[in-house]
Design an enzyme around this catalytic site. Structure first.
Site, PDB file in Angstrom:
ATOM      1  N   GLY A  76       0.718  -1.275   0.220  1.00 26.13           N
ATOM      2  CA  GLY A  76      -0.488   0.035   0.012  1.00 26.13           C
ATOM      3  C   GLY A  76       0.462   1.193   0.004  1.00 26.13           C
ATOM      4  O   GLY A  76       0.740   2.236  -0.366  1.00 26.13           O
ATOM      5  N   THR A  77       1.998   1.378   1.078  1.00 21.30           N
ATOM      6  CA  THR A  77       2.804   2.477   0.700  1.00 21.30           C
ATOM      7  C   THR A  77       3.519   2.791  -0.777  1.00 21.30           C
ATOM      8  O   THR A  77       3.542   3.864  -1.266  1.00 21.30           O
ATOM      9  CB  THR A  77       3.619   1.755   2.004  1.00 21.30           C
ATOM     10  OG1 THR A  77       3.735   1.838   3.045  1.00 21.30           O
ATOM     11  CG2 THR A  77       5.420   2.838   1.696  1.00 21.30           C
ATOM     12  N   ASN A 158      -6.991   5.171   9.859  1.00 20.12           N
ATOM     13  CA  ASN A 158      -6.003   4.223   9.973  1.00 20.12           C
ATOM     14  C   ASN A 158      -6.381   3.632  12.678  1.00 20.12           C
ATOM     15  O   ASN A 158      -6.411   3.057  12.566  1.00 20.12           O
ATOM     16  CB  ASN A 158      -4.440   2.851   9.673  1.00 20.12           C
ATOM     17  CG  ASN A 158      -4.084   4.872   9.426  1.00 20.12           C
ATOM     18  OD1 ASN A 158      -4.430   5.361   9.303  1.00 20.12           O
ATOM     19  ND2 ASN A 158      -2.509   4.126  10.980  1.00 20.12           N
ATOM     20  N   GLN A 186      -8.362   1.286   4.614  1.00 21.45           N
ATOM     21  CA  GLN A 186      -8.148   0.591   5.683  1.00 21.45           C
ATOM     22  C   GLN A 186      -9.663   0.316   5.159  1.00 21.45           C
ATOM     23  O   GLN A 186     -10.915  -0.274   5.884  1.00 21.45           O
ATOM     24  CB  GLN A 186      -8.397   1.300   6.646  1.00 21.45           C
ATOM     25  CG  GLN A 186      -7.094   1.698   7.849  1.00 21.45           C
ATOM     26  CD  GLN A 186      -6.617  -0.092   8.069  1.00 21.45           C
ATOM     27  OE1 GLN A 186      -7.875  -0.463   8.319  1.00 21.45           O
ATOM     28  NE2 GLN A 186      -5.545   0.344   8.705  1.00 21.45           N
ATOM     29  N   SER A 206      -4.365  -2.102  -0.046  1.00 23.04           N
ATOM     30  CA  SER A 206      -3.179  -3.219   0.616  1.00 23.04           C
ATOM     31  C   SER A 206      -3.587  -4.473   0.383  1.00 23.04           C
ATOM     32  O   SER A 206      -5.012  -4.701   1.166  1.00 23.04           O
ATOM     33  CB  SER A 206      -2.322  -2.892   1.619  1.00 23.04           C
ATOM     34  OG  SER A 206      -1.121  -3.717   1.951  1.00 23.04           O
ATOM     35  N   HIS A 208      -2.579  -7.211   3.391  1.00 21.59           N
ATOM     36  CA  HIS A 208      -2.345  -7.955   3.803  1.00 21.59           C
ATOM     37  C   HIS A 208      -3.365  -6.671   5.528  1.00 21.59           C
ATOM     38  O   HIS A 208      -3.591  -7.632   6.051  1.00 21.59           O
ATOM     39  CB  HIS A 208      -0.912  -7.661   4.897  1.00 21.59           C
ATOM     40  CG  HIS A 208      -0.688  -6.454   5.246  1.00 21.59           C
ATOM     41  ND1 HIS A 208      -0.553  -6.045   6.229  1.00 21.59           N
ATOM     42  CD2 HIS A 208       0.018  -5.163   4.344  1.00 21.59           C
ATOM     43  CE1 HIS A 208      -0.196  -4.701   6.724  1.00 21.59           C
ATOM     44  NE2 HIS A 208       0.309  -3.988   5.094  1.00 21.59           N
ATOM     45  N   CYS A 332       5.688   4.429  18.680  1.00 19.37           N
ATOM     46  CA  CYS A 332       7.165   4.952  19.015  1.00 19.37           C
ATOM     47  C   CYS A 332       7.968   5.300  18.743  1.00 19.37           C
ATOM     48  O   CYS A 332       9.541   3.924  17.905  1.00 19.37           O
ATOM     49  CB  CYS A 332       6.966   3.557  20.289  1.00 19.37           C
ATOM     50  SG  CYS A 332       8.004   4.402  22.104  1.00 19.37           S
TER      51      CYS A 332
HETATM   52  C1  LIG Z   1      -1.717   0.224   6.136  1.00 21.86           C
HETATM   53  C2  LIG Z   1      -1.789   1.506   5.911  1.00 21.86           C
HETATM   54  C3  LIG Z   1      -0.854   1.672   4.618  1.00 21.86           C
HETATM   55  C4  LIG Z   1       0.634   0.877   4.211  1.00 21.86           C
HETATM   56  O1  LIG Z   1       0.065  -0.197   3.322  1.00 21.86           O
HETATM   57  P1  LIG Z   1       1.258  -1.176   3.473  1.00 21.86           P
HETATM   58  O2  LIG Z   1       0.830  -2.738   2.622  1.00 21.86           O
HETATM   59  O3  LIG Z   1       1.140  -1.531   5.023  1.00 21.86           O
HETATM   60  O4  LIG Z   1       2.721  -0.919   2.991  1.00 21.86           O
HETATM   61  C5  LIG Z   1      -0.513   2.878   4.202  1.00 21.86           C
HETATM   62  N1  LIG Z   1      -2.518   3.423   4.167  1.00 21.86           N
HETATM   63  C6  LIG Z   1      -2.788   2.996   5.160  1.00 21.86           C
HETATM   64  C7  LIG Z   1      -4.200   4.129   5.926  1.00 21.86           C
HETATM   65  C8  LIG Z   1      -2.981   1.907   6.186  1.00 21.86           C
HETATM   66  O5  LIG Z   1      -3.654   1.573   6.879  1.00 21.86           O
END
Ligand SMILES: *Cc1c(COP(=O)(O)O)cnc(C)c1O
Length: 394
Positions: A76-77, A158, A186, A206, A208, A332
């Site tokens: 997603g990144t 998120n 999300q 994304s 996962h 953190c």
């Molecule tokens: C998890 C997340 C991402 C990043 O997705 P990855 O596949 O983990 O890089 C981007 N935006 C939101 C809102 C997310 O919750």
């Protein structure tokens, strides 16, 4: 006898387990069907067909007009980076427009990409949000300039689960012919996400977060949306993202999309029911708590709660010892607690932000698990507050 504690996982906004049907679909592509999607022999064609099928499945989940509008990315990144840098670099060389509008509560994949672009000469407006995390449409209208080349606002947050008014955002953008990107990582699978109804030009997702594998995502690119590429090399993904395709993971995101489409309505109902129960149980069992989103405008399954007189990180560790896995709203940073930018944008005082915990539920959570959480969390909170001098004075 060692008693094995059944852990209760309430951190689905961080990641989800791989659905058995997803794993089953992926396995052959890690064994016999190992072909490279670019090869023209049978092995290659099998891989190519699997990739094409997955693209159809992802397109169907978000109601894209054509599967050719889906570009697979590593995460997603990467999808967020590709959308934002891709527009920025193309427009810089074309129109000279250098202004981007986003919000203060975006995921770091968007925020840090925008901050990077600021160092490269772009100007970015970070729209504020109200106490429930919503951007104000008047702020958006006022932020638009002749030089605005992109509006990137997340569909759902998120940390708090707040849902942004995407349809209205897209209507405003449309009047000025500005493309809209949304990070829907999300919301996909938890809300009906229809790219045509929303009106977005680009949308990130994304696997996962929707019971697929880690390390695979996708960017929806509405037909006609041009981007500069992030990766250069072969002609993969219709010349939009070079690199031999990650076939097992692509099959995984496809299957995850198909399962999400099939199960979405049932999952939403289940999540709403459990979240309602959890919300009620926490409010009944614990004083001095605050909910950081409007329940009528937030993701099914996400409950972000601030506990006064509690340090969130300690609460999470104590709950982990009780077998309950949740997370803070705060990141953190190198040992020093830095309050979450999202909670800060809501106007939460730092002390309250530090006492914030995110419960994010998933399809496999049960009522019995929520009962256990409702029973244990108030006890742990009471114990912790008992050690707080500020609380004792009350
Ligand atoms: C998890 C997340 C991402 C990043 O997705 P990855 O596949 O983990 O890089 C981007 N935006 C939101 C809102 C997310 O919750």
């Amino acid at each position: 006898m060692v008693k094995i504690m059944q852990r209760i996982y309430l951190d689905h906004n961080a990641t989800t387990p791989v659905h058995p049907e997803v794993l089953e679909a992926m396995l052959p592509f890690m064994t016999e069907q190992f072909g490279n999607g670019s090869s023209i022999h049978t092995y290659g064609r099998e891989a190519r067909n699997a990739i094409d099928d997955a693209r159809e499945q992802v397109a169907a989940l978000i109601n894209a007009k054509s599967s050719s509008e889906i570009v697979f990315t590593s995460t997603g990144t990467e999808a967020d980076n590709y959308a934002i840098k891709g527009i920025a670099e193309l427009q810089q060389s074309r129109s000279g427009g250098n202004h981007i509008i986003t919000s203060a509560i975006e995921h770091h994949a968007v925020l840090h990409t925008c901050q990077y672009l600021e160092k490269r000469g772009f100007e970015v407006t970070y729209l504020p949000v109200d106490r429930y995390g919503r951007i104000q449409l008047d702020d958006l209208r006022e932020a638009i300039r002749d030089e605005t080349i992109l509006i990137s606002i997340m569909h759902a947050n998120n940390e708090t689960g707040v849902i942004e008014p995407m349809v209205e955002i897209c209507e405003i953008a449309q009047e000025q012919r500005i493309p809209v990107h949304t990070d829907a990582v999300q919301s996909v699978g938890k809300l009906p996400v229809d790219v045509q109804a929303l009106g977005v030009s680009m949308l990130s997702l994304s696997a996962h977060k929707i019971y697929g594998p880690k390390g695979i995502g996708a960017l929806y690119l509405r037909r006609g949306t041009r981007l500069e590429n992030l990766l250069h090399g072969g002609s993969h993904e219709r010349n939009r993202r070079a690199g031999s395709e990650n076939v097992p993971s692509i099959v995984g995101i496809g299957q995850a999309a198909a399962v999400a489409k099939k199960d979405r309505e049932a999952n939403i109902e289940h999540l709403n029911q459990l979240t309602g129960k959890l919300r009620q149980g926490l409010h009944e069992g614990i004083d001095y708590i605050h909910e950081n989103s409007d329940p009528s405008n937030s993701l099914p399954g996400t409950l972000n709660i601030s506990f006064e007189y509690i340090e969130g990180e300690s609460l999470i560790l104590r709950l982990d010892m009780e077998g309950i896995c949740v997370s803070t709203g705060s990141a953190c940073t190198s040992g020093s607690m830095e309050p979450s930018h999202v909670l800060a944008a809501l106007g939460l005082p730092p002390q309250l932000a530090q006492g914030t915990v995110r419960f994010s539920l998933g399809k496999d959570n049960t009522e019995a698990e929520i009962d256990e959480v409702i029973e244990k969390v108030p006890k742990v909170v009471e114990q912790m507050r008992g050690m707080s001098p500020a609380y004792k004075k009350l």
